[in-house]
Design a protein around this motif. Sequence first.
Motif, PDB file in Angstrom:
ATOM      1  N   TYR A 277      72.744 -49.594  18.130  1.00 57.36           N
ATOM      2  CA  TYR A 277      71.420 -49.258  17.604  1.00 57.36           C
ATOM      3  C   TYR A 277      71.442 -47.970  16.776  1.00 57.36           C
ATOM      4  CZ  TYR A 277      69.520 -53.028  20.352  1.00 57.36           C
ATOM      5  OH  TYR A 277      69.242 -54.285  20.850  1.00 57.36           O
ATOM      6  N   SER A 278      72.620 -47.610  16.302  1.00 56.98           N
ATOM      7  CA  SER A 278      72.752 -46.452  15.410  1.00 56.98           C
ATOM      8  C   SER A 278      73.162 -46.931  14.027  1.00 56.98           C
ATOM      9  CB  SER A 278      73.798 -45.464  15.948  1.00 56.98           C
ATOM     10  OG  SER A 278      73.398 -44.926  17.192  1.00 56.98           O
ATOM     11  N   SER A 279      72.708 -46.245  13.022  1.00 54.82           N
ATOM     12  CA  SER A 279      73.091 -46.594  11.646  1.00 54.82           C
ATOM     13  C   SER A 279      74.475 -46.026  11.346  1.00 54.82           C
ATOM     14  CB  SER A 279      72.064 -46.038  10.658  1.00 54.82           C
ATOM     15  OG  SER A 279      71.931 -44.631  10.820  1.00 54.82           O
ATOM     16  N   PRO A 280      75.230 -46.641  10.418  1.00 51.78           N
ATOM     17  CA  PRO A 280      76.577 -46.153  10.088  1.00 51.78           C
ATOM     18  C   PRO A 280      76.560 -44.674   9.701  1.00 51.78           C
ATOM     19  CG  PRO A 280      76.203 -48.293   9.090  1.00 51.78           C
ATOM     20  CD  PRO A 280      74.874 -47.854   9.659  1.00 51.78           C
ATOM     21  N   GLY A 303      69.669 -43.009  16.819  1.00 54.76           N
ATOM     22  CA  GLY A 303      69.311 -44.313  16.300  1.00 54.76           C
ATOM     23  C   GLY A 303      67.817 -44.529  16.158  1.00 54.76           C
ATOM     24  N   ILE A 304      67.399 -45.793  16.270  1.00 52.06           N
ATOM     25  CA  ILE A 304      66.014 -46.149  15.983  1.00 52.06           C
ATOM     26  C   ILE A 304      65.046 -45.721  17.075  1.00 52.06           C
ATOM     27  CG2 ILE A 304      66.690 -48.092  14.542  1.00 52.06           C
ATOM     28  CD1 ILE A 304      66.175 -49.933  16.894  1.00 52.06           C
ATOM     29  N   GLY A 305      65.553 -45.451  18.288  1.00 55.15           N
ATOM     30  CA  GLY A 305      64.685 -45.020  19.377  1.00 55.15           C
ATOM     31  C   GLY A 305      63.928 -46.168  20.015  1.00 55.15           C
ATOM     32  N   ILE A 306      63.283 -45.862  21.134  1.00 60.92           N
ATOM     33  CA  ILE A 306      62.549 -46.867  21.918  1.00 60.92           C
ATOM     34  C   ILE A 306      61.158 -46.336  22.229  1.00 60.92           C
ATOM     35  CG2 ILE A 306      62.544 -48.235  24.046  1.00 60.92           C
ATOM     36  CD1 ILE A 306      65.591 -47.743  24.185  1.00 60.92           C
ATOM     37  N   ALA A 307      60.136 -47.139  21.965  1.00 58.36           N
ATOM     38  CA  ALA A 307      58.753 -46.734  22.249  1.00 58.36           C
ATOM     39  C   ALA A 307      58.526 -46.627  23.758  1.00 58.36           C
ATOM     40  CB  ALA A 307      57.779 -47.738  21.636  1.00 58.36           C
ATOM     41  N   GLY A 357      62.451 -43.335  15.951  1.00 56.55           N
ATOM     42  CA  GLY A 357      62.817 -42.586  14.758  1.00 56.55           C
ATOM     43  C   GLY A 357      63.652 -41.361  15.028  1.00 56.55           C
ATOM     44  N   THR A 358      63.810 -40.987  16.294  1.00 57.46           N
ATOM     45  CA  THR A 358      64.583 -39.791  16.643  1.00 57.46           C
ATOM     46  C   THR A 358      65.887 -40.148  17.341  1.00 57.46           C
ATOM     47  OG1 THR A 358      62.569 -38.468  16.874  1.00 57.46           O
ATOM     48  CG2 THR A 358      64.558 -37.620  17.930  1.00 57.46           C
ATOM     49  N   GLY A 359      65.816 -41.073  18.272  1.00 60.39           N
ATOM     50  CA  GLY A 359      67.010 -41.464  19.009  1.00 60.39           C
ATOM     51  C   GLY A 359      66.736 -41.588  20.493  1.00 60.39           C
ATOM     52  N   SER A 360      67.800 -41.783  21.257  1.00 60.08           N
ATOM     53  CA  SER A 360      67.666 -42.006  22.699  1.00 60.08           C
ATOM     54  C   SER A 360      68.770 -41.289  23.452  1.00 60.08           C
ATOM     55  CB  SER A 360      67.749 -43.512  23.027  1.00 60.08           C
ATOM     56  OG  SER A 360      66.811 -44.262  22.286  1.00 60.08           O
ATOM     57  N   THR A 361      68.472 -40.936  24.705  1.00 58.61           N
ATOM     58  CA  THR A 361      69.474 -40.389  25.620  1.00 58.61           C
ATOM     59  C   THR A 361      69.383 -41.142  26.938  1.00 58.61           C
ATOM     60  OG1 THR A 361      69.426 -38.167  24.655  1.00 58.61           O
ATOM     61  CG2 THR A 361      70.260 -38.372  26.905  1.00 58.61           C
ATOM     62  N   PHE A 362      70.459 -41.832  27.300  1.00 56.98           N
ATOM     63  CA  PHE A 362      70.578 -42.491  28.602  1.00 56.98           C
ATOM     64  C   PHE A 362      71.462 -41.610  29.474  1.00 56.98           C
ATOM     65  CE2 PHE A 362      69.353 -45.993  25.916  1.00 56.98           C
ATOM     66  CZ  PHE A 362      68.566 -46.804  26.733  1.00 56.98           C
ATOM     67  N   THR A 363      70.954 -41.260  30.662  1.00 58.71           N
ATOM     68  CA  THR A 363      71.691 -40.373  31.569  1.00 58.71           C
ATOM     69  C   THR A 363      72.016 -41.098  32.863  1.00 58.71           C
ATOM     70  OG1 THR A 363      70.540 -38.440  30.652  1.00 58.71           O
ATOM     71  CG2 THR A 363      71.691 -38.149  32.744  1.00 58.71           C
TER      72      THR A 363
END
Length: 393
Positions: A277-280, A303-307, A357-363
């Motif tokens: 889910y990240s752009s090149p 990447g595109i992030g999740i609402a 629009g910002t991205g995601s962090t999975f911990t």
Amino acid sequence: MTVPAYLALSIGPLLIGGLVGYMFGRRRARRAARRPAGPTVAELVQRIIHDARTGVVVMNRFGDVVLFNPTAADLGVVVNNRVDDRARKAAELVVETGEMAEVDLTPAEAVRGRQPAAIRAEIRPLGDGFAVIDAADESDAVRLEATRRDFVANVSHELKTPVGAMALLAEAVLDAAEDEEQVRRFGGKILREATRLGTLVTELIALSRLTGAEKLPELTTVDVDAVVREALGRATLTLEHSGVEIATDGPSGLLVDGDRTLLVTALSNLLENAVAYSSPGSPVSVSRRLFDGYVEIAVTDRGIGIADEHHERVFERFYRVDKARSRVTGGTGLGLAIVKHVAANHGGEVKLWSKPGTGSTFTLRIPARRVVNGDKVLARVPVSGTEIDGGAL
């Protein structure tokens, strides 16, 4: 009549009554002394009914509530000392026939998503015109069955898709048998679909083991840095085709008690999800730290992030925020569900921060390796070949 005689007639009955009362009082006292201390049988029965996990209601032949416990009121079987009409009618029939009956007391509001979702009751005759209602909340069983049906339906659909594609591609290969370039092109597609099918089956088996009755292998001491290295190695092929680079922090020396293979699988799924889910050219990072007695491995993408409304559901089996993009990336929809169950089986959890629009962090949070030192339980954190006190947990 003389005065003495009058007094004898007046006082005599009082004296006799007092003597009889004294004798009966002594008899009651002797009985009480012989009776064991503690609650009576009736009091014990009352306690059992009051503390029962199911809703218990006793009714007479006229449909009046004689006795009920708090659970019956919580389930809505009894409201304002009146029993549910469905239960009352069924109880009247039970008293009349002397045969047990079952009745569905699920509230009408349950269809609109309110709780509880399902109430089932057994009604039995007690004799002498009385009946007892035993009602239980079966919402969890109903939800589990619904989840099972959805899971079977989803699995059937996910398996059918690559199998159907492989069948069509095989026909195309046969039709283009004389065209070497076309055979090579269709053969490559068959290989991709076969790989996707194999991955899906593998993840289904893993998820079944994690959520079923099968016990996890015996936990061992696992080097977190080794888990990160192996997960990065698995993601190499994905990275080559994505143009995404993964940055990591330095070695941490952190240890956990766990199953290394499962932890590598969980972290690999997080990495593949971040890359997909990240752009090149956009960065993905992996960081490790010890926090509040837990080892935290965070995977961050730009990447595109999740609402927000999808944050809880992304860990469900086969749930996809963007189904079209998932088909393009070849995802099975099981990766994050596996991560969630791996964390849970290790006594930990997985957390998500994300913004569209910002991205995601999975911990991924796993309890740190523990050793007993006197009266304190410490996190074992080797650094440069030595062990230091990681702080009380």
